[in-house]
Design an enzyme around this catalytic site. Structure first.
Site, PDB file in Angstrom:
ATOM      1  CG  ASP A  35       2.778  -6.146   6.906  1.00  0.00           C
ATOM      2  OD1 ASP A  35       2.088  -5.297   7.277  1.00  0.00           O
ATOM      3  OD2 ASP A  35       4.248  -6.252   7.459  1.00  0.00           O
ATOM      4  CD  GLU A  37      -5.804  -7.075   0.925  1.00  0.00           C
ATOM      5  OE1 GLU A  37      -5.500  -8.355   0.509  1.00  0.00           O
ATOM      6  OE2 GLU A  37      -6.565  -6.421   0.541  1.00  0.00           O
ATOM      7  CG  LEU A  85      15.118  -0.716   1.533  1.00  0.00           C
ATOM      8  CD1 LEU A  85      15.118  -1.823   2.244  1.00  0.00           C
ATOM      9  CD2 LEU A  85      16.373  -0.227   0.652  1.00  0.00           C
ATOM     10  CE  LYS A 118      11.957  -4.242   4.035  1.00  0.00           C
ATOM     11  NZ  LYS A 118      10.935  -4.255   5.084  1.00  0.00           N
ATOM     12  NE  ARG A 139      10.596   5.386   6.635  1.00  0.00           N
ATOM     13  CZ  ARG A 139       9.920   4.256   6.295  1.00  0.00           C
ATOM     14  NH1 ARG A 139      10.944   3.687   5.187  1.00  0.00           N
ATOM     15  NH2 ARG A 139       8.648   3.883   6.159  1.00  0.00           N
ATOM     16  CE  LYS A 295      21.090  -1.679   3.054  1.00  0.00           C
ATOM     17  NZ  LYS A 295      21.254  -1.145   4.593  1.00  0.00           N
TER      18      LYS A 295
HETATM   19  P1  NAD Z   1      10.119  -1.333   3.921  1.00  0.00           P
HETATM   20  O1  NAD Z   1       9.562  -1.820   5.170  1.00  0.00           O
HETATM   21  O2  NAD Z   1       9.637  -2.302   2.850  1.00  0.00           O
HETATM   22  O3  NAD Z   1      11.566  -1.139   3.436  1.00  0.00           O
HETATM   23  C1  NAD Z   1      12.293   0.042   4.047  1.00  0.00           C
HETATM   24  C2  NAD Z   1      12.818  -0.296   5.562  1.00  0.00           C
HETATM   25  O4  NAD Z   1      13.245  -1.336   5.599  1.00  0.00           O
HETATM   26  C3  NAD Z   1      13.515   0.734   6.029  1.00  0.00           C
HETATM   27  O5  NAD Z   1      12.690   1.991   6.320  1.00  0.00           O
HETATM   28  C4  NAD Z   1      14.138   0.096   7.355  1.00  0.00           C
HETATM   29  O6  NAD Z   1      13.098   0.347   8.274  1.00  0.00           O
HETATM   30  C5  NAD Z   1      13.738  -1.474   6.873  1.00  0.00           C
HETATM   31  N1  NAD Z   1      14.759  -2.139   6.852  1.00  0.00           N
HETATM   32  C6  NAD Z   1      15.063  -3.143   7.725  1.00  0.00           C
HETATM   33  N2  NAD Z   1      16.189  -3.851   7.617  1.00  0.00           N
HETATM   34  C7  NAD Z   1      17.032  -3.136   6.736  1.00  0.00           C
HETATM   35  C8  NAD Z   1      18.351  -3.237   6.257  1.00  0.00           C
HETATM   36  N3  NAD Z   1      19.217  -3.615   6.684  1.00  0.00           N
HETATM   37  N4  NAD Z   1      18.762  -2.018   5.560  1.00  0.00           N
HETATM   38  C9  NAD Z   1      17.922  -0.931   5.213  1.00  0.00           C
HETATM   39  N5  NAD Z   1      16.628  -1.149   5.587  1.00  0.00           N
HETATM   40  C10 NAD Z   1      16.093  -1.817   6.424  1.00  0.00           C
HETATM   41  O7  NAD Z   1       9.309  -0.107   3.687  1.00  0.00           O
HETATM   42  P2  NAD Z   1       8.415   0.824   4.578  1.00  0.00           P
HETATM   43  O8  NAD Z   1       8.111   1.867   3.502  1.00  0.00           O
HETATM   44  O9  NAD Z   1       9.011   1.173   5.713  1.00  0.00           O
HETATM   45  O10 NAD Z   1       7.455  -0.302   4.597  1.00  0.00           O
HETATM   46  C11 NAD Z   1       6.441  -0.674   3.511  1.00  0.00           C
HETATM   47  C12 NAD Z   1       6.084  -1.929   4.156  1.00  0.00           C
HETATM   48  O11 NAD Z   1       5.449  -1.868   5.509  1.00  0.00           O
HETATM   49  C13 NAD Z   1       5.087  -2.612   3.085  1.00  0.00           C
HETATM   50  O12 NAD Z   1       5.638  -3.338   2.127  1.00  0.00           O
HETATM   51  C14 NAD Z   1       4.084  -3.551   4.152  1.00  0.00           C
HETATM   52  O13 NAD Z   1       4.840  -4.642   4.223  1.00  0.00           O
HETATM   53  C15 NAD Z   1       4.328  -2.775   5.348  1.00  0.00           C
HETATM   54  N6  NAD Z   1       3.182  -1.904   5.642  1.00  0.00           N
HETATM   55  C16 NAD Z   1       1.951  -2.565   5.952  1.00  0.00           C
HETATM   56  C17 NAD Z   1       0.658  -1.535   6.101  1.00  0.00           C
HETATM   57  C18 NAD Z   1      -0.444  -2.380   6.767  1.00  0.00           C
HETATM   58  O14 NAD Z   1      -1.500  -1.591   6.720  1.00  0.00           O
HETATM   59  N7  NAD Z   1      -0.436  -3.597   6.849  1.00  0.00           N
HETATM   60  C19 NAD Z   1       0.819  -0.547   5.851  1.00  0.00           C
HETATM   61  C20 NAD Z   1       1.951   0.368   5.559  1.00  0.00           C
HETATM   62  C21 NAD Z   1       3.261  -0.576   5.196  1.00  0.00           C
END
Ligand code: NAD
Length: 336
Positions: A35, A37, A85, A118, A139, A295
């Site tokens: 993540d 990276e 987020l 989180k 989602r 939040k």
């Molecule tokens: P995110 O995970 O940064 O944030 C949004 C998500 O946080 C929400 O959809 C929910 O699932 C979660 N969440 C957990 N606790 C929560 C809380 N208390 N309140 C609200 N939400 C909460 O965003 P995203 O769009 O789901 O994912 C992005 C992240 O996923 C990236 O920053 C990366 O770390 C990871 N990612 C990794 C790869 C990879 O190839 N390694 C690819 C895509 C995404």
């Protein structure tokens, strides 16, 4: 096109790479890079787009949420979009978040925030009608998710019926499905013993387990759910509490599971204290978290602040430093 072809080509290359990683992570549940990276590339793209706003396109990964739902599942259109987020990686970006909010909300006093771990799993929406669980969805791309009702019904701490008399006729709760660390270790042990594929981490195990076409497989996986927000509520004038933290308490009273570490804090400095407190506890917690979420607690202020393309303005995720850079990502079992 900008006047600098190297900027154009860097942006194009970042978008291609990030789109590929998104498909691996969100659609195939099988990321090939850590993540940290991914976050580095995403941050670089955001910074380039901020410097060259004319180059932002609606299909840029910075404007989108998640990945398209798999066609193997029935689709569910979210009545209220499920967003992502914004991230903060240091104290300065948390302070900048608070300043941005302050500039928008003239005359506000110090803000109170709901502070939440989180959880590192996947976001799920669960709909209750007349207190009964009738639908659950991933989602997906934020607008359309996958119908995973039968699978969610197998999760031990998800109530099939809410308790109490004063519950909205229709209520959609949102939260995270995750796999606790102990269950993850046991599952991988079992997979190894049976010659099955082992999972890269609890997040991938949770995603792979939940997005199964056969809910009997999901039922054998040690999944849990904690809820952290509300989606659609009818009747619209149902008397919900005015604070997000109070609404969470109502959800708890109706029998929905809440993360025990949720708290409230005053201002960015209170949030920072919470961040350090949870960071210190991180290893001892029975589930993986990758940061904390702040939040704005007052729902009316949340509504005034509104949203940008892919995230609310009233919330931010402050990520923890990468725990380990995964050097080898193993295949994830994924049977669809
Ligand atoms: P995110 O995970 O940064 O944030 C949004 C998500 O946080 C929400 O959809 C929910 O699932 C979660 N969440 C957990 N606790 C929560 C809380 N208390 N309140 C609200 N939400 C909460 O965003 P995203 O769009 O789901 O994912 C992005 C992240 O996923 C990236 O920053 C990366 O770390 C990871 N990612 C990794 C790869 C990879 O190839 N390694 C690819 C895509 C995404």
């Amino acid at each position: 096109m900008s006047e600098n072809p190297s900027v154009d080509s860097r942006i194009a290359s970042l978008r291609d790479t990030i789109n590929e990683y998104n498909t691996q992570y969100y659609v195939q549940d099988a990321p090939s890079v850590p993540d940290a990276e991914y976050d580095r590339l995403f941050k670089e793209l955001k910074a380039l787009e901020a410097e060259h706003p004319d180059l932002i396109t609606p299909d840029s990964p910075t404007q989108k949420v998640g990945g398209a739902p798999l066609s193997a599942f029935d689709q569910v259109t979210h009545e209220v979009p499920m967003l992502s987020l914004d991230n903060a990686f240091d104290e300065a970006s948390l302070n900048a978040f608070e300043k941005r909010i302050g500039d928008r909300l003239k005359d506000h006093k110090t803000l109170t925030y709901s502070c939440e771990p989180k959880l590192d799993g996947l976001a799920v929406s669960i709909l209750y009608e007349d207190g009964l669980l009738v639908q659950a969805a991933t989602r997906g791309d934020g607008q359309v998710g996958e119908n995973i009702t039968q699978n969610v019904k197998t999760i031990g701490n998800v109530p099939l019926r809410l308790k109490g008399d004063n519950i909205p006729a229709r209520i959609e709760v949102r939260g995270e499905v995750f796999m606790p660390k102990a269950g993850f270790d046991k599952l991988n042990e079992r997979q190894r013993a049976e010659g099955g594929k082992v999972f890269a981490n609890p997040r991938n195990a949770a995603a792979g387990s939940l997005r199964q076409l056969d809910s009997r497989i999901t039922a054998k996986r040690p999944l849990m759910f904690y809820c952290y927000s509300l989606g659609v509520v009818t009747p619209e004038d149902f008397a919900l509490a005015e604070l997000h933290s109070e609404r969470l308490k109502s959800l708890g009273e109706w029998g929905l599971p809440l993360c025990p570490e949720v708290s409230v804090a005053e201002g960015a400095s209170g949030c920072l204290d919470y961040y350090h407190q949870i960071l210190e506890k991180r290893d001892a917690l029975p589930y993986d978290i990758d940061g904390v979420v702040f939040k704005v607690d007052n729902i009316e202020l949340q509504q005034t602040l509104g949203f940008v393309a892919r995230a609310p303005r009233w919330a931010i995720a402050q990520k923890f430093p990468a725990q380990e850079e995964i050097t080898r990502l193993v295949d994830v079992e994924f049977q669809v």
